[in-house]
Write a protein that holds these residues in place. Structure first.
Motif, PDB file in Angstrom:
ATOM      1  N   LYS A 121      46.320  39.341  47.336  1.00  0.00           N
ATOM      2  CA  LYS A 121      45.643  38.364  47.899  1.00  0.00           C
ATOM      3  C   LYS A 121      44.069  38.730  47.768  1.00  0.00           C
ATOM      4  CE  LYS A 121      44.857  36.813  52.645  1.00  0.00           C
ATOM      5  NZ  LYS A 121      45.111  36.936  54.351  1.00  0.00           N
ATOM      6  N   ASN A 122      43.593  39.942  47.672  1.00  0.00           N
ATOM      7  CA  ASN A 122      42.207  40.167  47.868  1.00  0.00           C
ATOM      8  C   ASN A 122      41.709  39.951  46.276  1.00  0.00           C
ATOM      9  OD1 ASN A 122      41.919  41.228  50.065  1.00  0.00           O
ATOM     10  ND2 ASN A 122      42.494  43.383  49.489  1.00  0.00           N
ATOM     11  N   ILE A 123      42.638  39.895  45.237  1.00  0.00           N
ATOM     12  CA  ILE A 123      42.382  39.651  43.848  1.00  0.00           C
ATOM     13  C   ILE A 123      42.057  38.146  43.619  1.00  0.00           C
ATOM     14  CG2 ILE A 123      42.898  39.741  41.436  1.00  0.00           C
ATOM     15  CD1 ILE A 123      44.199  42.432  42.007  1.00  0.00           C
ATOM     16  N   VAL A 124      43.105  37.387  43.992  1.00  0.00           N
ATOM     17  CA  VAL A 124      43.324  36.001  43.812  1.00  0.00           C
ATOM     18  C   VAL A 124      41.984  35.329  44.684  1.00  0.00           C
ATOM     19  CG1 VAL A 124      44.564  33.908  44.584  1.00  0.00           C
ATOM     20  CG2 VAL A 124      45.660  35.911  43.641  1.00  0.00           C
ATOM     21  N   ASN A 125      41.857  35.816  46.103  1.00  0.00           N
ATOM     22  CA  ASN A 125      40.668  35.334  46.788  1.00  0.00           C
ATOM     23  C   ASN A 125      39.433  35.366  46.083  1.00  0.00           C
ATOM     24  OD1 ASN A 125      42.183  34.491  48.658  1.00  0.00           O
ATOM     25  ND2 ASN A 125      42.054  36.365  50.101  1.00  0.00           N
ATOM     26  N   ALA A 126      39.049  36.626  45.333  1.00  0.00           N
ATOM     27  CA  ALA A 126      37.994  37.030  44.482  1.00  0.00           C
ATOM     28  C   ALA A 126      37.769  36.297  43.335  1.00  0.00           C
ATOM     29  CB  ALA A 126      37.803  38.268  43.916  1.00  0.00           C
ATOM     30  N   ILE A 127      38.972  35.922  42.616  1.00  0.00           N
ATOM     31  CA  ILE A 127      38.997  35.048  41.470  1.00  0.00           C
ATOM     32  C   ILE A 127      38.808  33.496  41.732  1.00  0.00           C
ATOM     33  CG2 ILE A 127      40.594  33.930  39.970  1.00  0.00           C
ATOM     34  CD1 ILE A 127      42.046  36.292  39.701  1.00  0.00           C
ATOM     35  N   ASN A 128      39.120  33.166  43.039  1.00  0.00           N
ATOM     36  CA  ASN A 128      38.736  31.887  43.523  1.00  0.00           C
ATOM     37  C   ASN A 128      37.225  31.596  43.827  1.00  0.00           C
ATOM     38  OD1 ASN A 128      41.446  30.757  42.881  1.00  0.00           O
ATOM     39  ND2 ASN A 128      41.911  31.347  45.445  1.00  0.00           N
ATOM     40  N   ASP A 129      36.716  32.769  44.279  1.00  0.00           N
ATOM     41  CA  ASP A 129      35.373  32.723  44.721  1.00  0.00           C
ATOM     42  C   ASP A 129      34.548  32.593  43.591  1.00  0.00           C
ATOM     43  OD1 ASP A 129      35.866  32.591  47.517  1.00  0.00           O
ATOM     44  OD2 ASP A 129      35.619  34.929  47.750  1.00  0.00           O
ATOM     45  N   ASN A 133      30.287  37.785  42.394  1.00  0.00           N
ATOM     46  CA  ASN A 133      31.694  37.507  42.688  1.00  0.00           C
ATOM     47  C   ASN A 133      32.495  38.027  41.356  1.00  0.00           C
ATOM     48  OD1 ASN A 133      31.269  35.761  44.797  1.00  0.00           O
ATOM     49  ND2 ASN A 133      30.854  33.977  43.729  1.00  0.00           N
ATOM     50  N   LEU A 134      31.987  38.153  40.382  1.00  0.00           N
ATOM     51  CA  LEU A 134      32.853  38.823  39.245  1.00  0.00           C
ATOM     52  C   LEU A 134      32.662  40.324  39.509  1.00  0.00           C
ATOM     53  CD1 LEU A 134      31.115  37.156  35.949  1.00  0.00           C
ATOM     54  CD2 LEU A 134      33.346  36.773  36.988  1.00  0.00           C
ATOM     55  N   GLU A 135      31.760  40.858  40.049  1.00  0.00           N
ATOM     56  CA  GLU A 135      31.830  42.190  40.494  1.00  0.00           C
ATOM     57  C   GLU A 135      32.981  42.408  41.885  1.00  0.00           C
ATOM     58  OE1 GLU A 135      27.652  43.486  41.023  1.00  0.00           O
ATOM     59  OE2 GLU A 135      27.523  43.869  38.836  1.00  0.00           O
ATOM     60  N   LYS A 136      33.021  41.762  42.494  1.00  0.00           N
ATOM     61  CA  LYS A 136      33.928  41.784  43.587  1.00  0.00           C
ATOM     62  C   LYS A 136      35.355  41.886  43.039  1.00  0.00           C
ATOM     63  CE  LYS A 136      31.329  39.592  47.240  1.00  0.00           C
ATOM     64  NZ  LYS A 136      31.331  38.344  47.997  1.00  0.00           N
ATOM     65  N   ILE A 137      35.673  41.076  41.985  1.00  0.00           N
ATOM     66  CA  ILE A 137      37.061  41.316  41.261  1.00  0.00           C
ATOM     67  C   ILE A 137      37.191  42.407  40.947  1.00  0.00           C
ATOM     68  CG2 ILE A 137      38.523  40.115  39.509  1.00  0.00           C
ATOM     69  CD1 ILE A 137      36.892  37.743  39.756  1.00  0.00           C
ATOM     70  N   GLU A 138      36.076  42.863  40.082  1.00  0.00           N
ATOM     71  CA  GLU A 138      36.227  44.482  39.490  1.00  0.00           C
ATOM     72  C   GLU A 138      36.413  45.498  40.475  1.00  0.00           C
ATOM     73  OE1 GLU A 138      33.874  44.303  35.256  1.00  0.00           O
ATOM     74  OE2 GLU A 138      32.588  44.051  37.203  1.00  0.00           O
ATOM     75  N   GLU A 139      35.743  45.069  41.691  1.00  0.00           N
ATOM     76  CA  GLU A 139      35.877  46.477  42.831  1.00  0.00           C
ATOM     77  C   GLU A 139      37.524  46.241  43.227  1.00  0.00           C
ATOM     78  OE1 GLU A 139      33.354  45.422  45.713  1.00  0.00           O
ATOM     79  OE2 GLU A 139      31.472  45.639  44.686  1.00  0.00           O
ATOM     80  N   HIS A 140      38.166  45.074  43.370  1.00  0.00           N
ATOM     81  CA  HIS A 140      39.341  44.975  43.885  1.00  0.00           C
ATOM     82  C   HIS A 140      40.421  45.450  42.716  1.00  0.00           C
ATOM     83  CE1 HIS A 140      38.831  43.051  47.633  1.00  0.00           C
ATOM     84  NE2 HIS A 140      37.969  42.078  47.163  1.00  0.00           N
ATOM     85  N   LEU A 141      39.989  45.326  41.594  1.00  0.00           N
ATOM     86  CA  LEU A 141      40.942  45.850  40.356  1.00  0.00           C
ATOM     87  C   LEU A 141      40.888  47.363  40.463  1.00  0.00           C
ATOM     88  CD1 LEU A 141      39.878  43.309  37.730  1.00  0.00           C
ATOM     89  CD2 LEU A 141      42.150  43.328  39.061  1.00  0.00           C
ATOM     90  N   ASP A 142      39.720  47.960  40.646  1.00  0.00           N
ATOM     91  CA  ASP A 142      39.647  49.394  40.682  1.00  0.00           C
ATOM     92  C   ASP A 142      40.456  50.228  42.199  1.00  0.00           C
ATOM     93  OD1 ASP A 142      38.207  49.231  38.460  1.00  0.00           O
ATOM     94  OD2 ASP A 142      36.441  49.090  39.322  1.00  0.00           O
ATOM     95  N   GLU A 143      40.535  49.450  42.997  1.00  0.00           N
ATOM     96  CA  GLU A 143      41.113  50.092  44.316  1.00  0.00           C
ATOM     97  C   GLU A 143      42.467  50.843  43.866  1.00  0.00           C
ATOM     98  OE1 GLU A 143      41.593  46.819  47.007  1.00  0.00           O
ATOM     99  OE2 GLU A 143      39.478  46.705  47.567  1.00  0.00           O
TER     100      GLU A 143
END
Length: 203
Positions: A98-106, A74-84
Motif C-alpha cells: 500500500k505504501n509503495i503504490v501510494n508513493a508511485i501514484n503521488d 516523491n521519487l525519494e519517497k518510493i525509494e524509502e519504502h523500497l528500503d524498508e
C-alpha cells in the motif's frame, strides 16, 4: 554520472515493455506452479523498481531545465519504502504494498503535471504499471489464493506480446520524433497494457 542511452526514449520504452511482459509472464508461471518464493520475489520486485527509479532520475536530469523539488521528493519517497525491511507476513506485505503504490501514484501525478516531463511521463507509466502488476500477483500468492493460468490469460498475454512487438518493430530504426507523436505512442502503450491487465485479472 551514468551516461544517458543514445536510443530515442520511445524505442527504449518499447524494448522495456517487451522485457517487462516476459518477466511478468515468468513470475505468473512460477506462482501458478507454486515455485515462487515470496520473500525472494518481493525483494526482486523492489530491486527492479529501485533500479528503474534510478534510471528515471537520470532521464529527468536531461529533461528538466530546472530542478522540480516535488518530483525529486516523491521519487525519494518510493525509494524509502523500497528500503524498508519487512517480515514476510501477509499483514506486513499488504502494508508495504500500500505504501509503495501510494508513493508511485503521488510521483506519477507530479510527473504528469509537470510541463517539462512529457517524455519521462511515458517511461514512468511503464515502470509503475509493471510494479503494480507484480505486487498484485504477489499479494494473491501471499494470501494463499490459487493462481491458475487460464486460457483467457494465455490469449491476453499472446495479444500483449504481439502488440508490443508490433510497435517496437516500427520504432526500431526510428529517430526521435516530435512531441505530438508521443500522444499516439501513449495510446498504443495503453492499449497494450490493457491486454496485460486483462491477463492478470483472469488469474
Amino acid at each position: 554520472m551514468e551516461k544517458k542511452s543514445q536510443k530515442p526514449i520511445r524505442v527504449r520504452i518499447a524494448e522495456k515493455l517487451i522485457k517487462d511482459q516476459q518477466e511478468l509472464d515468468h513470475l505468473a508461471v512460477q506462482v501458478s506452479l507454486g515455485k515462487a518464493e515470496m520473500s525472494d520475489e518481493f525483494k526482486k520486485a523492489k530491486a527492479d523498481l529501485k533500479k528503474s527509479i534510478q534510471e528515471l532520475k537520470l532521464e529527468l536530469t536531461h529533461e528538466l531545465k530546472e530542478t522540480e523539488v516535488f518530483i525529486k521528493n516523491n521519487l525519494e519517497k518510493i525509494e524509502e519504502h523500497l528500503d524498508e525491511d519487512v517480515t514476510y507476513s501477509k499483514e506486513a506485505f499488504e502494508t508495504q504494498k500500500k505504501n509503495i503504490v501510494n508513493a508511485i501514484n503521488d510521483a506519477k501525478k507530479s510527473i504528469k503535471n509537470s510541463p517539462q516531463t512529457k517524455r519521462t511521463n511515458q517511461l514512468f507509466n511503464a515502470i509503475s504499471q509493471k510494479s503494480k502488476l507484480q505486487l498484485e500477483l504477489l499479494e494473491k500468492n501471499i494470501s494463499g489464493k490459487k493462481v491458475e493460468l487460464t486460457q483467457e490469460y494465455k490469449n491476453s498475454m499472446e495479444a500483449a506480446t504481439e502488440k508490443f512487438k508490433e510497435f517496437a518493430s516500427k520504432l526500431d530504426e526510428e529517430k526521435e520524433q516530435a512531441t505530438e507523436k508521443l500522444d499516439n505512442f501513449k495510446k498504443e502503450v495503453s492499449q497494450s497494457y490493457k491486454h496485460l491487465k486483462k491477463a492478470f485479472k483472469s488469474i
